[in-house]
Design an enzyme around this catalytic site. Sequence first.
Site, short mmCIF file in Angstrom:
data_model
loop_
_atom_site.label_atom_id
_atom_site.label_comp_id
_atom_site.label_asym_id
_atom_site.label_seq_id
_atom_site.Cartn_x
_atom_site.Cartn_y
_atom_site.Cartn_z
N GLU A 226 0.17 18.48 -7.58
CA GLU A 226 -0.91 18.36 -8.18
C GLU A 226 -2.08 16.61 -8.13
OE1 GLU A 226 2.08 17.07 -9.48
OE2 GLU A 226 2.56 19.26 -10.73
N SER A 227 -1.76 17.24 -7.13
CA SER A 227 -2.60 15.62 -5.66
C SER A 227 -1.87 14.57 -6.38
CB SER A 227 -4.23 15.49 -6.88
OG SER A 227 -4.42 16.64 -6.95
N SER B 288 1.14 -1.55 0.08
CA SER B 288 0.06 0.11 -0.12
C SER B 288 0.81 1.23 -0.24
CB SER B 288 -1.14 -0.30 1.35
OG SER B 288 -2.24 -0.94 0.82
N HIS C 276 -2.78 -0.45 -4.12
CA HIS C 276 -2.52 -1.16 -3.78
C HIS C 276 -3.05 -2.76 -3.44
CE1 HIS C 276 -3.87 1.72 -0.32
NE2 HIS C 276 -4.37 2.71 -0.75
#
Lengths: 150, 150
Positions: B97-98, B90, B103
Amino acid sequence: MNALARLGMVSETPSENQTTTVSVEPAKDYFVERDGIKYAGMHLLIDLWGATNLDSPELIDKTLCAGAIEAGATILHHHFHHFTPNGGVSGVVVLAESHISIHTWPERSFAALDVFMCGVCDPYKVIPFLREAFKPTHVQINEQKRGLIA
Amino acid sequence: MNALARLGMVSETPSENQTTTVSVEPAKDYFVERDGIKYAGMHLLIDLWGATNLDSPELIDKTLCAGAIEAGATILHHHFHHFTPNGGVSGVVVLAESHISIHTWPERSFAALDVFMCGVCDPYKVIPFLREAFKPTHVQINEQKRGLIA
């Protein structure tokens, strides 16, 4: 994955013959089975409009971590970044059961979150914490079951 | 947000009168305007099936970071967690930019990713890196424009 099982695994000290042990044991299934369907986990995309306090990494961190715990998740890591001059915040909480992310646009009173949780966790339990902290006038939720097996 | 503008802001040293300066300047709009519509950013939910190498945090980290750069994004932070005994990984790459998250369920040859990018970045450019590293037999993509204003 099963949240409790995975949590147990995280705290386990790997044994010296870990690889061998895994290869001879029957494969464990960490997908969720609920209401007759099987999937990897529940993923909510949550948009907050008309929201406040979107420029505070401390409040955002505290809110998402409290929501994660209420949802039954285990926090492994949390990291937030504060942008200047608009005050926007980007960050994530990595969970034993997946993650929560947030990106805020305070100048638009807008925040885009996603809450992805597998196992017995309930991602919807995070939402009251978002309402309490950010007082949005509108909350838009898009639910996706990830890895859905028909 | 505008990726380049936000990138510029990240590397800026906050001035002593930062708050005052922001409050008197005209509000800047970091939403994207493209093809006649306005939104916060493009969010891809990507499911990989029949995939390999899902138990290697090093390969996953390298792959997601390379994809992020190819997409035109700026990496702020990356963190991965390796679960035992199933080998699942994970983790997240936080971007200016985010973010990108992953996972993996190696026992199912399944991985759930999300690639959220705003500004001039192209999240679809990450996908060839996923195909190359994980050799999935099937890739399912769900595109969501976050914060879409009608």
